[in-house]
Design a protein around this motif. Structure first.
Motif, PDB file in Angstrom:
ATOM      1  N   PRO A 121      70.590  58.800   5.189  1.00  0.00           N
ATOM      2  CA  PRO A 121      69.539  59.170   6.575  1.00  0.00           C
ATOM      3  C   PRO A 121      68.698  57.914   6.915  1.00  0.00           C
ATOM      4  CG  PRO A 121      67.530  59.621   5.238  1.00  0.00           C
ATOM      5  CD  PRO A 121      69.447  59.506   4.143  1.00  0.00           C
ATOM      6  N   VAL A 122      69.383  57.712   8.542  1.00  0.00           N
ATOM      7  CA  VAL A 122      68.237  56.713   9.344  1.00  0.00           C
ATOM      8  C   VAL A 122      67.173  56.988   9.724  1.00  0.00           C
ATOM      9  CG1 VAL A 122      69.042  54.454  10.376  1.00  0.00           C
ATOM     10  CG2 VAL A 122      70.117  55.029   9.377  1.00  0.00           C
ATOM     11  N   THR A 123      66.070  56.480  10.166  1.00  0.00           N
ATOM     12  CA  THR A 123      64.737  56.941  10.635  1.00  0.00           C
ATOM     13  C   THR A 123      65.011  56.157  11.947  1.00  0.00           C
ATOM     14  OG1 THR A 123      63.329  56.921   8.184  1.00  0.00           O
ATOM     15  CG2 THR A 123      62.403  57.181  10.325  1.00  0.00           C
ATOM     16  N   PRO A 124      64.929  56.797  13.312  1.00  0.00           N
ATOM     17  CA  PRO A 124      64.806  55.481  13.818  1.00  0.00           C
ATOM     18  C   PRO A 124      63.344  55.690  14.467  1.00  0.00           C
ATOM     19  CG  PRO A 124      64.614  58.321  14.304  1.00  0.00           C
ATOM     20  CD  PRO A 124      65.093  57.993  13.039  1.00  0.00           C
ATOM     21  N   PRO A 125      62.878  54.516  14.922  1.00  0.00           N
ATOM     22  CA  PRO A 125      61.793  54.061  14.951  1.00  0.00           C
ATOM     23  C   PRO A 125      61.106  54.500  16.087  1.00  0.00           C
ATOM     24  CG  PRO A 125      63.426  52.659  16.893  1.00  0.00           C
ATOM     25  CD  PRO A 125      64.562  53.472  15.794  1.00  0.00           C
ATOM     26  N   ASP A 151      55.544  46.741  10.881  1.00  0.00           N
ATOM     27  CA  ASP A 151      54.244  46.628  11.108  1.00  0.00           C
ATOM     28  C   ASP A 151      53.261  45.821  11.262  1.00  0.00           C
ATOM     29  OD1 ASP A 151      56.442  49.714  12.436  1.00  0.00           O
ATOM     30  OD2 ASP A 151      54.227  50.548  11.733  1.00  0.00           O
ATOM     31  N   ARG A 152      53.669  45.055  10.930  1.00  0.00           N
ATOM     32  CA  ARG A 152      52.571  43.817  10.626  1.00  0.00           C
ATOM     33  C   ARG A 152      53.066  41.881  10.993  1.00  0.00           C
ATOM     34  NH1 ARG A 152      49.807  47.483  10.216  1.00  0.00           N
ATOM     35  NH2 ARG A 152      48.541  48.403   9.050  1.00  0.00           N
ATOM     36  N   VAL A 153      52.625  41.401  12.065  1.00  0.00           N
ATOM     37  CA  VAL A 153      53.053  40.255  12.128  1.00  0.00           C
ATOM     38  C   VAL A 153      51.887  38.650  11.985  1.00  0.00           C
ATOM     39  CG1 VAL A 153      53.734  39.030  14.222  1.00  0.00           C
ATOM     40  CG2 VAL A 153      54.146  41.052  13.953  1.00  0.00           C
ATOM     41  N   MET A 154      52.181  38.208  11.286  1.00  0.00           N
ATOM     42  CA  MET A 154      51.968  36.903  10.713  1.00  0.00           C
ATOM     43  C   MET A 154      51.339  35.575  12.078  1.00  0.00           C
ATOM     44  SD  MET A 154      50.616  34.764   7.254  1.00  0.00           S
ATOM     45  CE  MET A 154      50.116  36.127   6.230  1.00  0.00           C
ATOM     46  N   THR A 155      50.981  35.465  12.854  1.00  0.00           N
ATOM     47  CA  THR A 155      49.791  34.108  13.707  1.00  0.00           C
ATOM     48  C   THR A 155      49.985  33.287  12.774  1.00  0.00           C
ATOM     49  OG1 THR A 155      50.715  33.563  15.762  1.00  0.00           O
ATOM     50  CG2 THR A 155      49.262  34.695  14.980  1.00  0.00           C
ATOM     51  N   ALA A 194      48.442  44.068  14.339  1.00  0.00           N
ATOM     52  CA  ALA A 194      48.884  45.025  13.276  1.00  0.00           C
ATOM     53  C   ALA A 194      50.235  45.588  14.725  1.00  0.00           C
ATOM     54  CB  ALA A 194      47.746  46.230  13.466  1.00  0.00           C
ATOM     55  N   VAL A 195      51.472  45.794  14.502  1.00  0.00           N
ATOM     56  CA  VAL A 195      51.698  46.153  16.085  1.00  0.00           C
ATOM     57  C   VAL A 195      52.271  47.528  15.029  1.00  0.00           C
ATOM     58  CG1 VAL A 195      53.558  45.288  17.473  1.00  0.00           C
ATOM     59  CG2 VAL A 195      51.927  44.219  16.621  1.00  0.00           C
ATOM     60  N   PRO A 196      52.236  48.523  15.908  1.00  0.00           N
ATOM     61  CA  PRO A 196      52.789  49.916  15.719  1.00  0.00           C
ATOM     62  C   PRO A 196      54.046  50.313  16.491  1.00  0.00           C
ATOM     63  CG  PRO A 196      50.809  50.339  16.122  1.00  0.00           C
ATOM     64  CD  PRO A 196      50.685  48.773  16.676  1.00  0.00           C
ATOM     65  N   GLY A 197      55.371  50.322  15.825  1.00  0.00           N
ATOM     66  CA  GLY A 197      56.903  50.593  16.193  1.00  0.00           C
ATOM     67  C   GLY A 197      57.658  49.837  16.052  1.00  0.00           C
ATOM     68  N   LEU A 198      56.934  49.039  15.296  1.00  0.00           N
ATOM     69  CA  LEU A 198      57.415  47.322  15.711  1.00  0.00           C
ATOM     70  C   LEU A 198      59.010  47.154  14.541  1.00  0.00           C
ATOM     71  CD1 LEU A 198      57.956  44.394  16.558  1.00  0.00           C
ATOM     72  CD2 LEU A 198      56.573  43.982  14.172  1.00  0.00           C
ATOM     73  N   PRO A 199      60.138  46.800  15.139  1.00  0.00           N
ATOM     74  CA  PRO A 199      61.387  47.248  14.229  1.00  0.00           C
ATOM     75  C   PRO A 199      61.811  45.967  13.471  1.00  0.00           C
ATOM     76  CG  PRO A 199      61.938  47.229  16.376  1.00  0.00           C
ATOM     77  CD  PRO A 199      60.761  46.441  16.345  1.00  0.00           C
ATOM     78  N   GLY A 200      62.497  46.100  12.518  1.00  0.00           N
ATOM     79  CA  GLY A 200      62.955  44.592  11.506  1.00  0.00           C
ATOM     80  C   GLY A 200      62.637  44.559  10.683  1.00  0.00           C
TER      81      GLY A 200
END
Length: 232
Positions: A121-125, A151-155, A194-200
């Motif tokens: 099963p593929v969980t949709p974002p 949901d975590r981005v490093m910059t 913290a970026v909720p809903g970020l796919p990838g």
């Protein structure tokens, strides 16, 4: 006067007999008419869970039609076994819950194609409201980052330093907002958003061989435009 010991001896023999039966070898006979390349024999109910263990046939030896193979149960395995033959034409012959203590020879004849595995099963974002850039913002800073966990981005810290609103554009085109506060390390110039809903998929960090001090290295990441409005 001596007492008879026959009843006690009979009880002892009755107790030992089942244990001996569980460790006695049994024979699996291939009646499918096709060479079998794999033989599995596991305790019930492992077969129903698709946990067949290893192949009991040695090396590249096939179990030919009408041929038999001697299986020696391990100590404490019990009497109930699930059996499987994988045939050279791709079919399988499966018998479940066989009492090998009652029948020391098991014939396997019926064969069929294995059932196709169930799709993963593929969980949709998650449906996260978009936060578009403010075209009236007086000061805008842009930068890049990469996904390090769901949901975590490093910059870099200097990219978000002083911003009161941070948004980024995901690979699917949506504008998503970072949830404050950002976790920062000013000395290392790093910021974790913290970026909720970020796919990838997250970017994997190199672990082997280790990076030596002073060695040149490059980072490949998905660029995203981060937009923030600076406080006036």
């Amino acid at each position: 006067m001596s007492r008879p010991v026959f009843p006690a001896l009979a009880l002892l023999l009755l107790a030992i007999a089942p244990a001996l039966a569980e460790t006695q070898p049994f024979r699996v006979v291939n009646r499918t008419g096709v060479d079998a390349t794999v033989l599995n024999a596991v305790r019930t109910p492992r077969g129903a869970q698709n946990d067949w263990g290893g192949n009991l046939l040695p090396g590249n030896r096939a179990l030919t039609p009408d041929g038999g193979f001697r299986v020696v149960p391990s100590e404490g395995a019990g009497c109930r076994f699930d059996l499987r033959l994988v045939l050279a034409d791709g079919r399988e012959s499966v018998l479940r819950d066989q009492d090998i203590c009652a029948a020391r020879e098991v014939e396997m004849a019926a064969a069929a194609r294995p059932a196709a595995p169930l799709p993963v099963p593929v969980t949709p974002p998650p449906q996260v409201p978009q936060q578009r850039p403010n075209p009236q913002a007086k000061r805008i800073s842009t930068g890049s980052g990469f996904l390090v966990a769901p949901d975590r981005v490093m910059t870099n810290h200097h990219v978000v330093d002083g911003c009161d609103r941070i948004i980024l554009r995901a690979a699917d085109g949506r504008w998503l907002g970072a949830v404050p506060p950002a976790r920062v390390d000013e000395k290392l110039d790093l910021a974790l958003l913290a970026v909720p809903g970020l796919p990838g998929p997250p970017l994997a960090f190199r672990s082997n061989p280790p990076v030596r001090r002073g060695r040149a290295w490059w980072s490949t990441a998905t660029r995203w435009p981060g937009s923030c409005r600076m406080p006036c």
